[in-house]
Design a protein around this motif. Structure first.
Motif, PDB file in Angstrom:
ATOM      1  N   SER A  64       0.804  -1.223   0.000  1.00 35.69           N
ATOM      2  CA  SER A  64       0.000   0.000   0.000  1.00 35.69           C
ATOM      3  C   SER A  64       0.834   1.269   0.000  1.00 35.69           C
ATOM      4  O   SER A  64       0.433   2.273  -0.566  1.00 35.69           O
ATOM      5  CB  SER A  64      -0.931   0.017   1.215  1.00 35.69           C
ATOM      6  N   CYS A  65       1.999   1.238   0.657  1.00 34.82           N
ATOM      7  CA  CYS A  65       2.834   2.440   0.788  1.00 34.82           C
ATOM      8  C   CYS A  65       4.302   2.121   0.528  1.00 34.82           C
ATOM      9  O   CYS A  65       4.737   0.989   0.744  1.00 34.82           O
ATOM     10  CB  CYS A  65       2.714   3.033   2.193  1.00 34.82           C
ATOM     11  N   ILE A  66       5.023   3.140   0.091  1.00 38.78           N
ATOM     12  CA  ILE A  66       6.477   3.014  -0.088  1.00 38.78           C
ATOM     13  C   ILE A  66       7.141   4.228   0.556  1.00 38.78           C
ATOM     14  O   ILE A  66       6.574   5.318   0.567  1.00 38.78           O
ATOM     15  CB  ILE A  66       6.882   2.889  -1.577  1.00 38.78           C
ATOM     16  N   PRO A  67       8.367   4.047   1.091  1.00 39.21           N
ATOM     17  CA  PRO A  67       9.060   5.170   1.737  1.00 39.21           C
ATOM     18  C   PRO A  67       9.670   6.121   0.703  1.00 39.21           C
ATOM     19  O   PRO A  67      10.450   5.700  -0.146  1.00 39.21           O
ATOM     20  CB  PRO A  67      10.144   4.486   2.564  1.00 39.21           C
ATOM     21  N   GLN A  68       9.314   7.407   0.782  1.00 40.50           N
ATOM     22  CA  GLN A  68       9.875   8.380  -0.158  1.00 40.50           C
ATOM     23  C   GLN A  68      11.349   8.641   0.112  1.00 40.50           C
ATOM     24  O   GLN A  68      12.090   8.977  -0.808  1.00 40.50           O
ATOM     25  CB  GLN A  68       9.123   9.707  -0.068  1.00 40.50           C
ATOM     26  N   THR A  69      11.785   8.469   1.347  1.00 42.33           N
ATOM     27  CA  THR A  69      13.167   8.774   1.698  1.00 42.33           C
ATOM     28  C   THR A  69      14.157   7.841   1.008  1.00 42.33           C
ATOM     29  O   THR A  69      15.315   8.194   0.842  1.00 42.33           O
ATOM     30  CB  THR A  69      13.361   8.699   3.228  1.00 42.33           C
ATOM     31  N   ARG A  70      13.721   6.651   0.602  1.00 38.12           N
ATOM     32  CA  ARG A  70      14.612   5.691  -0.060  1.00 38.12           C
ATOM     33  C   ARG A  70      14.597   5.803  -1.584  1.00 38.12           C
ATOM     34  O   ARG A  70      15.371   5.140  -2.266  1.00 38.12           O
ATOM     35  CB  ARG A  70      14.241   4.274   0.330  1.00 38.12           C
ATOM     36  N   LEU A  71      13.699   6.611  -2.121  1.00 38.40           N
ATOM     37  CA  LEU A  71      13.582   6.708  -3.578  1.00 38.40           C
ATOM     38  C   LEU A  71      14.750   7.481  -4.176  1.00 38.40           C
ATOM     39  O   LEU A  71      15.064   8.579  -3.742  1.00 38.40           O
ATOM     40  CB  LEU A  71      12.263   7.369  -3.970  1.00 38.40           C
ATOM     41  N   ARG A  72      15.382   6.877  -5.176  1.00 33.96           N
ATOM     42  CA  ARG A  72      16.489   7.519  -5.884  1.00 33.96           C
ATOM     43  C   ARG A  72      15.983   8.382  -7.030  1.00 33.96           C
ATOM     44  O   ARG A  72      16.513   9.433  -7.316  1.00 33.96           O
ATOM     45  CB  ARG A  72      17.431   6.466  -6.448  1.00 33.96           C
ATOM     46  N   ARG A  73      14.984   7.854  -7.727  1.00 32.77           N
ATOM     47  CA  ARG A  73      14.429   8.553  -8.882  1.00 32.77           C
ATOM     48  C   ARG A  73      13.076   7.936  -9.220  1.00 32.77           C
ATOM     49  O   ARG A  73      12.736   6.862  -8.752  1.00 32.77           O
ATOM     50  CB  ARG A  73      15.364   8.477 -10.089  1.00 32.77           C
ATOM     51  N   LEU A  82       3.990   3.936 -13.707  1.00 32.89           N
ATOM     52  CA  LEU A  82       4.883   4.860 -13.010  1.00 32.89           C
ATOM     53  C   LEU A  82       5.914   4.025 -12.267  1.00 32.89           C
ATOM     54  O   LEU A  82       5.568   3.046 -11.599  1.00 32.89           O
ATOM     55  CB  LEU A  82       4.099   5.728 -12.025  1.00 32.89           C
ATOM     56  N   LEU A  83       7.177   4.395 -12.381  1.00 31.75           N
ATOM     57  CA  LEU A  83       8.276   3.619 -11.817  1.00 31.75           C
ATOM     58  C   LEU A  83       8.979   4.414 -10.717  1.00 31.75           C
ATOM     59  O   LEU A  83       9.325   5.580 -10.915  1.00 31.75           O
ATOM     60  CB  LEU A  83       9.280   3.279 -12.920  1.00 31.75           C
ATOM     61  N   TYR A  84       9.199   3.770  -9.575  1.00 31.79           N
ATOM     62  CA  TYR A  84       9.866   4.396  -8.437  1.00 31.79           C
ATOM     63  C   TYR A  84      11.047   3.523  -8.033  1.00 31.79           C
ATOM     64  O   TYR A  84      10.863   2.407  -7.552  1.00 31.79           O
ATOM     65  CB  TYR A  84       8.891   4.558  -7.268  1.00 31.79           C
ATOM     66  N   ASP A  85      12.262   4.026  -8.211  1.00 31.92           N
ATOM     67  CA  ASP A  85      13.491   3.277  -7.953  1.00 31.92           C
ATOM     68  C   ASP A  85      13.968   3.525  -6.527  1.00 31.92           C
ATOM     69  O   ASP A  85      14.311   4.647  -6.163  1.00 31.92           O
ATOM     70  CB  ASP A  85      14.563   3.711  -8.948  1.00 31.92           C
ATOM     71  N   ALA A  86      13.974   2.455  -5.721  1.00 30.40           N
ATOM     72  CA  ALA A  86      14.457   2.527  -4.347  1.00 30.40           C
ATOM     73  C   ALA A  86      15.735   1.716  -4.191  1.00 30.40           C
ATOM     74  O   ALA A  86      16.045   1.237  -3.106  1.00 30.40           O
ATOM     75  CB  ALA A  86      13.384   2.027  -3.388  1.00 30.40           C
TER      76      ALA A  86
END
Length: 151
Positions: A64-73, A82-86
């Protein structure tokens, strides 16, 4: 008659929202299937973008959720991917109704907490013209992790 009116309004409100609650009950398999179908339907340019993020990775159970602080791009391969690279994990989101014009523009979140969650609204903005182009509501995120190779 005055006492019946609030009760009628309450019943009408419940009747109108019941279909919304039923539609929100997407289980993990539905979210995964929708996400994988959106990836399979990418055009050549979108497939190239997705391949940069997802090469040698396999899908896991939606979160349900992902940490924004770990996202690189982050990047959009299409309106529906939509792609979120952690780093070790790449999260893929297929917004409920798509995210028009996200691929060639900036995706901006304004969450008061340091995480992105299903239901959060992402704003799409043209950074050159500094003009808002629209918004979209995020769905659950499907994590893609690298496959561990046997030694």
């Amino acid at each position: 008659m005055m006492l019946k009116f609030p009760a009628l309004l309450a019943c009408a409100a419940i009747a109108c929202t019941a279909p919304l609650f039923a539609e929100e009950r997407d289980d993990a398999a539905d979210v995964s299937e929708k996400t994988l179908a959106a990836i399979a339907a990418l055009d050549q340019r979108g497939a190239t973008i997705a391949n940069l993020y997802l090469k040698d990775r396999v899908a896991g159970a939606p979160v349900s959720c992902i940490p924004q602080t770990r996202l690189r791009r982050s990047s959009a391969a299409s309106d529906n991917v939509l792609l979120y690279d952690a780093g070790s994990v790449v999260y893929v989101n297929s917004p409920y109704l798509g995210c028009p014009r996200a691929r060639d523009n900036a995706m901006i979140s304004s969450s008061p907490v340091p995480r992105l969650c299903a239901g959060d609204i992402i704003l799409v903005q043209d950074m050159l013209a500094r003009a808002p182009l629209g918004s979209c509501a995020l769905n659950k995120f499907v994590p893609f992790r690298k496959v561990k190779r046997p030694k």
